[in-house]
Design a protein around this motif. Sequence first.
Motif, PDB file in Angstrom:
ATOM      1  N   PRO A   1       0.832  -1.206   0.000  1.00 11.55           N
ATOM      2  CA  PRO A   1       0.000   0.000   0.000  1.00 11.55           C
ATOM      3  C   PRO A   1       0.866   1.256   0.000  1.00 11.55           C
ATOM      4  CG  PRO A   1       0.039  -0.989   2.173  1.00 11.55           C
ATOM      5  CD  PRO A   1       0.722  -1.951   1.255  1.00 11.55           C
ATOM      6  N   ARG A  39      -6.895  -6.439   3.951  1.00 11.66           N
ATOM      7  CA  ARG A  39      -7.078  -6.313   5.399  1.00 11.66           C
ATOM      8  C   ARG A  39      -5.906  -6.931   6.154  1.00 11.66           C
ATOM      9  NH1 ARG A  39     -11.180 -10.314   7.798  1.00 11.66           N
ATOM     10  NH2 ARG A  39      -9.321 -11.582   7.397  1.00 11.66           N
ATOM     11  N   SER A  95      -2.876  -7.428   5.044  1.00 13.44           N
ATOM     12  CA  SER A  95      -1.666  -6.631   4.822  1.00 13.44           C
ATOM     13  C   SER A  95      -1.635  -5.425   5.747  1.00 13.44           C
ATOM     14  CB  SER A  95      -1.604  -6.161   3.366  1.00 13.44           C
ATOM     15  OG  SER A  95      -1.491  -7.251   2.480  1.00 13.44           O
ATOM     16  N   LEU A  96      -2.785  -4.772   5.909  1.00 16.18           N
ATOM     17  CA  LEU A  96      -2.862  -3.611   6.793  1.00 16.18           C
ATOM     18  C   LEU A  96      -2.670  -4.022   8.254  1.00 16.18           C
ATOM     19  CD1 LEU A  96      -5.849  -1.717   5.135  1.00 16.18           C
ATOM     20  CD2 LEU A  96      -3.436  -1.088   5.057  1.00 16.18           C
ATOM     21  N   ILE A 129      -9.843  -2.746  11.004  1.00 10.76           N
ATOM     22  CA  ILE A 129     -10.173  -2.936   9.589  1.00 10.76           C
ATOM     23  C   ILE A 129     -11.190  -4.062   9.453  1.00 10.76           C
ATOM     24  CG2 ILE A 129      -9.224  -3.296   7.276  1.00 10.76           C
ATOM     25  CD1 ILE A 129      -7.925  -0.957   8.666  1.00 10.76           C
ATOM     26  N   ILE A 138      -5.465   6.018   6.664  1.00 17.41           N
ATOM     27  CA  ILE A 138      -6.143   4.968   7.437  1.00 17.41           C
ATOM     28  C   ILE A 138      -5.754   5.058   8.912  1.00 17.41           C
ATOM     29  CG2 ILE A 138      -6.360   2.473   7.765  1.00 17.41           C
ATOM     30  CD1 ILE A 138      -5.985   2.150   4.756  1.00 17.41           C
ATOM     31  N   THR A 181      -1.816   6.166   1.661  1.00 17.67           N
ATOM     32  CA  THR A 181      -2.975   5.362   2.054  1.00 17.67           C
ATOM     33  C   THR A 181      -2.872   4.969   3.517  1.00 17.67           C
ATOM     34  OG1 THR A 181      -3.109   4.458  -0.192  1.00 17.67           O
ATOM     35  CG2 THR A 181      -4.298   3.282   1.537  1.00 17.67           C
ATOM     36  N   LEU A 182      -1.707   4.524   3.944  1.00 12.26           N
ATOM     37  CA  LEU A 182      -1.513   4.115   5.334  1.00 12.26           C
ATOM     38  C   LEU A 182      -1.719   5.281   6.298  1.00 12.26           C
ATOM     39  CD1 LEU A 182       1.651   1.836   4.969  1.00 12.26           C
ATOM     40  CD2 LEU A 182      -0.723   1.118   5.242  1.00 12.26           C
ATOM     41  N   LEU A 185      -2.428  -1.851  11.900  1.00 12.93           N
ATOM     42  CA  LEU A 185      -3.779  -1.298  11.777  1.00 12.93           C
ATOM     43  C   LEU A 185      -4.785  -2.437  11.949  1.00 12.93           C
ATOM     44  CD1 LEU A 185      -3.086   0.982   8.685  1.00 12.93           C
ATOM     45  CD2 LEU A 185      -3.343   1.724  11.059  1.00 12.93           C
ATOM     46  N   PHE A 218      -7.144   2.746  -2.453  1.00 15.07           N
ATOM     47  CA  PHE A 218      -6.035   1.950  -1.922  1.00 15.07           C
ATOM     48  C   PHE A 218      -4.931   2.015  -2.957  1.00 15.07           C
ATOM     49  CE2 PHE A 218      -3.514  -1.774  -0.934  1.00 15.07           C
ATOM     50  CZ  PHE A 218      -3.454  -1.728   0.448  1.00 15.07           C
ATOM     51  N   THR A 236       0.799  -4.048   9.471  1.00 16.32           N
ATOM     52  CA  THR A 236       1.399  -2.734   9.762  1.00 16.32           C
ATOM     53  C   THR A 236       0.910  -2.184  11.100  1.00 16.32           C
ATOM     54  OG1 THR A 236      -0.342  -1.426   8.694  1.00 16.32           O
ATOM     55  CG2 THR A 236       1.439  -2.256   7.282  1.00 16.32           C
TER      56      THR A 236
END
Length: 312
Positions: A206, A237, A239-240, A248, A214, A210-211, A245, A287, A243
Amino acid sequence: MLAGKDIQVDRDSDVPIFRQIVTQLSFMIENGELESGQTLPSARLLADNLNLNRNTVAHAYAELGELGLVRSRGRGGTVVVGPGAERTSTPAHDRARAILDTATRQCIELGLSASEIQALVTALALRAEEDQLKVAFVECNAERAGYFARELSEHVGLTVKPLVLGEFDAARERADLVLTTFFHLAEVRGLWRGRDTEVVAIVVAPHVRTLVRIAAVPKNRTVGIWYTTEDQATSIRDSLAETGLTNITVLHGTSDEDIEGVDLVVIPSELLELKARFDGRVKVIEFGNVLDAASIRMVTEVVSDMRAAKRR
């Protein structure tokens, strides 16, 4: 009407016969010898004329269909669609036409006939096509496949063919190198198992913007992921989540009930038309996916090594 004598096949060539037919018919369509709307002989008839197996001609017709040059009309036969306005107006096509125009005129001055020039060009084109490194990028939806194939093409300096899982026959796809994401690596390797094709996974990450957007959503609120396929949304989801997050969720619909408690909806950058489904009800961002820099370097090196091996 196309006749068997218009097609020449070399049974001693290393180039598959169906590929020889595809190349010659493509040339005839591009050159205007076969016009849009013209019906090709049935696969059985052309096979009989060339003393070939019907499946060989059927395979060639199918590939021409994938190239958008012909269309099957069932009992109405296979009809030439033609190269199309977009195809004929590309800079590459115009440049190629100019090069061939000069070369063919010089060949005429040397005393060669049109049929001799066509046979020579066909043979040279077949050899050049076989020498060309064939690279494909596989994804689970057409938009992402096309988007990243174009991005990769620019980085590696050759055309990368986009392929969509479930919409192609791997047994008929000739590729020296197949690229995909880690999410689909096992499945794609299975499709090319036992063949002389290298399958490599790349990282699609991403975009930082974007990060940041979010991450700005309060932890007690929710970010919704809406994609064309639930598998892809789930992958995003996950992947986020890696990080850090965790607020989600994957959206299963676009109704008011589905987005209740959702502060932000993330949609794929290659499908901006999805934004209209949420207009006026919730904030929407793209995204923005980017190719990982290390993956680009790795693919560039792999392509360079494979090109060198082909030359040897």
